[in-house]
Write an enzyme that holds these catalytic residues in place. Structure first.
Site, short mmCIF file in Angstrom:
data_model
loop_
_atom_site.label_atom_id
_atom_site.label_comp_id
_atom_site.label_asym_id
_atom_site.label_seq_id
_atom_site.Cartn_x
_atom_site.Cartn_y
_atom_site.Cartn_z
CE LYS A 183 -0.57 2.07 0.63
NZ LYS A 183 -0.97 0.77 1.22
CE1 TYR B 106 2.61 2.35 -1.42
CE2 TYR B 106 2.87 4.58 -0.54
CZ TYR B 106 2.75 3.21 -0.34
OH TYR B 106 2.77 2.72 0.93
N GLY C 237 0.42 -9.97 2.87
CA GLY C 237 1.78 -9.47 2.65
C GLY C 237 2.61 -9.53 3.92
#
Length: 240
Positions: free
Chosen positions: A167, A163, A8
């Site tokens: 993580k 999200y 990314g």
């Protein structure tokens, strides 16, 4: 010169991390799901006088794509010194776990968690050939269970619950891999850039990408082989 792969890396924190690491004399592969975007990013750095970079196509949700990237690296380098699992998506908001769609939950986990696992597994043979290899998982403060259960937890964190959960899972992966790979002299750590303005958060973050990349770069350049299975931020460690 260290060889570093960043997933990314065609934009945002990944791109800035690539810039800073290349400026420090490392050779950096800018991983990008779309090769054209990755090449554009690499060309931008080269136009700025940073020649020790190259684009490589890698979609962390596609095992065939990761394997092709590994084969390409095999043909160009003898070993990989640092793997930075940076590729991530935010997912749509609002992400309350009690009602967020399972398809959307699976989509965020597919990139942020499973993507990191399969990229690491496939790249491990190259890492094992390096003299002092490191794996760096780019995490977030929202992944800290200590901070999630703190009275000072920001109320808007509930908007990013899925999200955050990816993580937290990524942090668990860091600990498990650190334990498994310790005897192979491979360090594995999590690091958060902090709330950095990127398209991941519609550029609402209060840190510039040049600041957000600092703790990642510092960890990638660290010579401390005793630091493994830890969670870092700019200025120190974070609690799990």
């Amino acid at each position: 010169m260290r060889t570093i792969l960043i997933t990314g890396a065609n934009k945002g924190i990944g791109f800035e991390t690539a810039r800073q690491l290349a400026q420090l004399g490392n050779f950096v592969y800018l991983g990008s799901r779309d090769l054209a975007n990755g090449q554009k990013a690499a060309d931008q750095l080269k136009a700025a006088g940073i020649s020790n970079v190259a684009a490589i196509q890698i979609d962390v949700t596609d095992t065939d794509s990761i394997r092709k990237a590994k084969t390409e690296l095999d043909s160009q380098i003898g070993s990989l010194d640092v793997l930075i699992n940076n590729a991530a998506i935010a997912g749509g908001q609002i992400q309350h776990m009690a009602e967020y769609s399972m398809d959307d939950i699976r989509s965020v986990f597919e990139t942020n968690y499973f993507g990191a696992i399969q990229t690491t597994q496939i790249m491990l043979p190259l890492l094992r050939k390096a003299s002092a290899p490191s794996i760096i998982n780019v995490s977030s403060e929202t992944g800290s269970l200590t901070m999630q259960t703190s009275a000072e937890r920001p109320p808007n964190w509930s908007n990013f619950s899925t999200y955050a959960a990816t993580k937290t899972a990524l942090n668990a992966l860091t600990v498990m891999l650190a334990n498994e790979l310790r005897e192979q002299n491979i360090t594995v750590n999590s690091v958060t850039p902090g709330y950095t303005a990127t398209d991941l958060n519609q550029f609402k973050g209060f840190k510039h990408v040049s600041e957000g990349a600092v703790p990642i770069v510092k960890l990638a350049m660290s010579a401390d082989r005793t630091a493994t299975g830890k969670f870092f931020k700019d200025g120190g460690e974070l609690p799990w």
